[in-house]
Structure formats: structure tokens, C-alpha cells
Design a protein around this motif. Structure first.
Motif, PDB file in Angstrom:
ATOM      1  N   THR A 100      84.110  61.517  30.261  1.00  0.00           N
ATOM      2  CA  THR A 100      83.632  62.107  29.006  1.00  0.00           C
ATOM      3  C   THR A 100      83.514  61.044  27.929  1.00  0.00           C
ATOM      4  O   THR A 100      82.529  61.013  27.161  1.00  0.00           O
ATOM      5  N   GLU A 101      84.494  60.168  27.863  1.00  0.00           N
ATOM      6  CA  GLU A 101      84.438  59.081  26.893  1.00  0.00           C
ATOM      7  C   GLU A 101      83.193  58.221  27.113  1.00  0.00           C
ATOM      8  O   GLU A 101      82.556  57.764  26.146  1.00  0.00           O
ATOM      9  N   ALA A 102      82.846  58.018  28.382  1.00  0.00           N
ATOM     10  CA  ALA A 102      81.680  57.191  28.697  1.00  0.00           C
ATOM     11  C   ALA A 102      80.384  57.811  28.192  1.00  0.00           C
ATOM     12  O   ALA A 102      79.424  57.093  27.889  1.00  0.00           O
ATOM     13  N   THR A 103      80.332  59.151  28.075  1.00  0.00           N
ATOM     14  CA  THR A 103      79.109  59.788  27.591  1.00  0.00           C
ATOM     15  C   THR A 103      78.850  59.461  26.123  1.00  0.00           C
ATOM     16  O   THR A 103      77.729  59.616  25.635  1.00  0.00           O
ATOM     17  N   HIS A 104      79.878  59.007  25.417  1.00  0.00           N
ATOM     18  CA  HIS A 104      79.726  58.678  23.998  1.00  0.00           C
ATOM     19  C   HIS A 104      79.412  57.198  23.774  1.00  0.00           C
ATOM     20  O   HIS A 104      79.177  56.789  22.631  1.00  0.00           O
ATOM     21  N   LEU A 105      79.408  56.412  24.844  1.00  0.00           N
ATOM     22  CA  LEU A 105      79.100  54.989  24.704  1.00  0.00           C
ATOM     23  C   LEU A 105      77.605  54.808  24.476  1.00  0.00           C
ATOM     24  O   LEU A 105      76.785  55.575  24.983  1.00  0.00           O
ATOM     25  N   THR A 106      77.283  53.786  23.721  1.00  0.00           N
ATOM     26  CA  THR A 106      75.865  53.526  23.420  1.00  0.00           C
ATOM     27  C   THR A 106      75.539  52.056  23.622  1.00  0.00           C
ATOM     28  O   THR A 106      76.425  51.185  23.608  1.00  0.00           O
ATOM     29  N   ASN A 107      74.267  51.802  23.830  1.00  0.00           N
ATOM     30  CA  ASN A 107      73.740  50.446  23.850  1.00  0.00           C
ATOM     31  C   ASN A 107      73.028  50.183  22.530  1.00  0.00           C
ATOM     32  O   ASN A 107      72.236  51.018  22.075  1.00  0.00           O
ATOM     33  N   GLN A 108      73.331  49.083  21.910  1.00  0.00           N
ATOM     34  CA  GLN A 108      72.701  48.751  20.638  1.00  0.00           C
ATOM     35  C   GLN A 108      71.437  47.939  20.918  1.00  0.00           C
ATOM     36  O   GLN A 108      71.515  46.820  21.430  1.00  0.00           O
TER      37      GLN A 108
END
Length: 396
Positions: A100-108
Motif C-alpha cells: 500500500t505504501e508503494a502505491t503512494h510513491l511517485t516518480n518526479q
């Protein structure tokens, strides 16, 4: 004092990567003196969370493992608690939380600046979600590599539709077993006993040394007993002997002791010492007794020398095998620490330990293939010329 578990994790990393103690301390965010205190006096106070997070990142180990080591060192966890697997539900909740935490990660994304160069776009609205499917696939590949292979993680129910989907996903991600290993995150630890290896191979070295011991026992039994003994000093009527069932006197007046009735307490030990001292002071040893004792001492020296030779040959084999395994594993270009320990089995061991320190009968992955190859092509002491006693005679 036992070595700190946290220090052991750090030392594994240092030995694998050749990093100095001062540099590791700097990366973790503690002083070199503090790291030395952990080594010499133990971790007495739980380090700051920032230091533990930094340590996990530096040595490439999961934060939970580093935290558990620190909690054990400071007494918040017992050995039983750290060795017991966590409940299924707890591990599942943690896995769900991570995914779930990974779903909030983003690429800039990058943008071109006024000079024509490229820089990260600072606008948060430009952030893009990570490739979550890739994240999950890489996590599966890492777990499979740590467990020993794709089939190892599917062993719980290999015929299920879920297992088949996971297998297909992994097989589409990695080319082969060697390619899977590059996803491994846990250190490679090879810890084998020479005796367990030889047993697995069906090697005759142990039998050859057992035969040598039997031969020496036969030589000792064949030494003639002295026949020029004068009458001994003891009588069955001696009150010290008459009341002790574990002591008898033979027809020649010599002591015969046994276990029946022997208590082993201080009184029995003191009496036995008194009687034997009296027997020794009764007369000078005869020429037959001297010859017998000399012959037995010679056999005893051979027994000791044979045991030392076996230990030496096992140690030499262990060193050669260690080099062979390390060389073979180096060819896999592993990115995790590798520790290879090959040693003779201890004098005693707990149930199951002998098999635990034996190589697997069927290699399941490239790491075990490398170990098997090294074991197959490293000559055992059985390949040495002559029998153990013949080699012993040449060295004496």
C-alpha cells in the motif's frame, strides 16, 4: 561477553565489502568510538531510530532485522522471541502495508531549464505514480531469490492457480536461475561440517580412521600382561575393602574396582586415592610392568597422533573446499555479502545439527550448484596416498 548481534550484521557487511570501521560509523551517523563500544561492551542503550535506519541502508539489511538485533542486544527481545517466526496474519498485514505504501510513491519527471539543461520538475502536480506492477514483480523476485528459487517459494501449494500465476510472472521477469540471484537481498551463508559433507558423499575417510583406531586397539590388547608380579599388598579382610562392594581383591592381592556400588562421592574418591597410593608405594615396578607400561604409552601416543593427523587433514580439506566454494560463488557476481564456513564437526552436537550442516542432496539454485561443484571437485582426505596409519608412520 557474546558479540552484539547488531555488530555481527555490521561486520558481515564490512568483511564482504572491505569497508573500514571508521567509514561504516560515519555512514551510520555514529562516532568510531561509539561503534567500538558496541563491539567491546555491547549495545547497552537502544540506538536512535535514525541511526538504525541508516545502518539498515548502509549494510543492505531490512530495517526490521536491524531493529530486532538492537532490541535483542539491549534486552527487549529474548533469543526465543527473535528465533520464532512471526504469525501469518502479522506478516500478511506488514506485506499489505508495504504494498500500500508503494502505491503512494511517485516518480518526479524532469524538465528543461532556461539554459537548456535538465532538472527535476518541482511542481508536485507533475509527479507520476510509480510502476506498481514492476514494484510487486521485483519484490516477488527478491523473495524467490532469498528463499532459494521460484519453486522454493511455491512449495506450500505448487499446484494451485495462484502458484501458477506467480510462476508465470517470475519466469517472464528473470531469464534463468542465475538471473534470479541478482535480485537477492539476504546474505549468502554457507555453513557446513566436514564430517557431514563426507557422510553425504559416502566418502570412506571416516571409516578408514575408524579402522585405524580398531587396529591400534588390537595392538594394545595384544600386549602381554606382566607375569613377574609378586603378591600384592591387600587382603580381602582389610576393613576398608570389606565394606565397599565396588572394591575386590583378586587371588594375588591386587585391587579390582568396578562401578557397582560406586557412589562417586568425596569419600569413595578419597578412599580410592588412598588405596592406589598404598599400592604404588608397596614396591618398585617389575621389569615386566615397566615394559607393559612403555608399550601402552607408545600405543597411547599413536592414538593421540592419529587424532591430530585426522584433525589436520580435515582442516586442510576445509581450507581447500572453502577456497573452491568462494571462487565458484564469486563467478555468480553476487551483490550481497557471502560467508563460507567449513569446519570439522564439534565433539557433541544437538539432534538434527549434523544434517543441518550437510549440503543439500539435490541443488535447487545456482548458489547450491556452486557449492555442489566445489564439493565434487575438491579431493577429500581419502584421496591421500596410503592408509591413515601408513601416513602417520611416514610423518613420525
Amino acid at each position: 561477553m557474546a558479540t552484539s548481534r547488531l555488530v555481527e550484521l555490521i561486520d558481515h557487511y564490512r568483511s564482504a565489502h572491505g569497508v573500514s570501521e571508521a567509514e561504516v560509523a560515519r555512514r551510520i551517523g555514529v562516532t568510531r568510538e561509539n561503534l567500538r563500544k558496541w563491539r567491546t561492551k555491547g549495545v547497552r542503550r537502544l540506538p536512535d531510530r535514525a541511526n538504525l535506519v541508516a545502518a539498515a541502508g548502509v549494510i543492505g539489511r531490512p530495517y526490521r532485522e536491524v531493529l530486532s538485533a538492537a532490541l535483542f542486544d539491549t534486552g527487549y527481545l529474548t533469543a526465543e522471541q527473535t528465533e520464532q517466526p512471526r504469525p501469518y496474519g502479522e506478516v500478511l498485514r506488514d506485506a499489505i502495508a508495504v504494498l500500500t505504501e508503494a502505491t503512494h510513491l511517485t516518480n518526479q519527471p524532469m524538465r528543461q531549464d532556461g539554459s537548456g539543461g535538465w532538472e527535476p520538475n518541482p511542481d508536485p502536480r507533475a509527479a507520476l505514480p510509480i510502476d506498481w506492477a514492476e514494484f510487486v514483480t521485483l519484490a516477488l523476485a527478491g523473495a524467490a531469490a532469498n528463499a532459494g528459487g521460484i519453486e522454493a517459494i511455491l512449495a506450500g501449494r505448487p499446484g494451485s492457480w495462484e502458484a501458477e500465476r506467480v510462476r508465470q510472472t517470475l519466469q517472464s521477469t528473470v531469464f534463468d536461475d542465475k538471473d534470479l540471484i541478482r535480485h537477492r537481498t539476504e546474505p549468502v551463508i554457507v555453513d557446513l561440517w566436514v564430517d557431514s559433507i563426507l557422510s553425504t558423499l559416502g566418502d570412506p575417510t571416516d571409516d578408514e580412521y575408524a579402522d585405524a583406531q580398531v587396529e591400534l586397539d588390537g595392538r594394545a590388547a595384544a600386549i602381554p600382561q606382566p607375569t613377574d608380579l609378586p603378591p600384592g599388598p591387600f587382603s580381602p579382610d582389610d576393613p576398608r575393602i570389606a565394606d565397599e562392594p565396588w572394591i575386590e581383591v583378586d587371588n594375588n592381592g591386587y585391587l579390582v574396582t568396578g562401578l557397582a556400588g560406586w557412589s562417586g562421592d568425596d569419600g569413595d574418591v578419597a578412599l580410592l586415592a588412598e588405596l592406589w597410593e598404598e599400592a604404588r608405594s608397596y614396591r618398585e615396578p617389575t621389569s615386566g610392568e615397566i615394559a607393559y607400561e612403555q608399550a601402552m604409552e607408545s600405543i597411547s601416543a599413536l592414538v593421540d597422533a592419529l587424532d591430530q593427523q585426522r584433525k589436520r587433514e580435515y582442516a586442510e580439506y576445509a581450507a581447500q573446499l572453502t577456497d573452491a566454494i568462494e571462487t565458484r560463488l564469486a563467478g555468480l557476481q553476487l551483490s550481497v555479502p557471502v560467508t563460507v564456513t567449513i569446519a570439522a564437526a564439534p565433539e557433541t552436537w544437538e539432534h538434527g545439527e549434523f544434517d543441518k550442516h550437510a549440503p543439500p542432496p539435490y541443488p535447487r539454485n545456482a548458489i547450491e550448484d556452486a557449492v555442489e561443484w566445489a564439493i565434487t571437485y575438491t579431493l577429500t582426505p581419502a584421496a591421500l596416498p596410503g592408509s591413515p596409519l601408513e601416513r602417520l608412520a611416514q610423518d613420525r
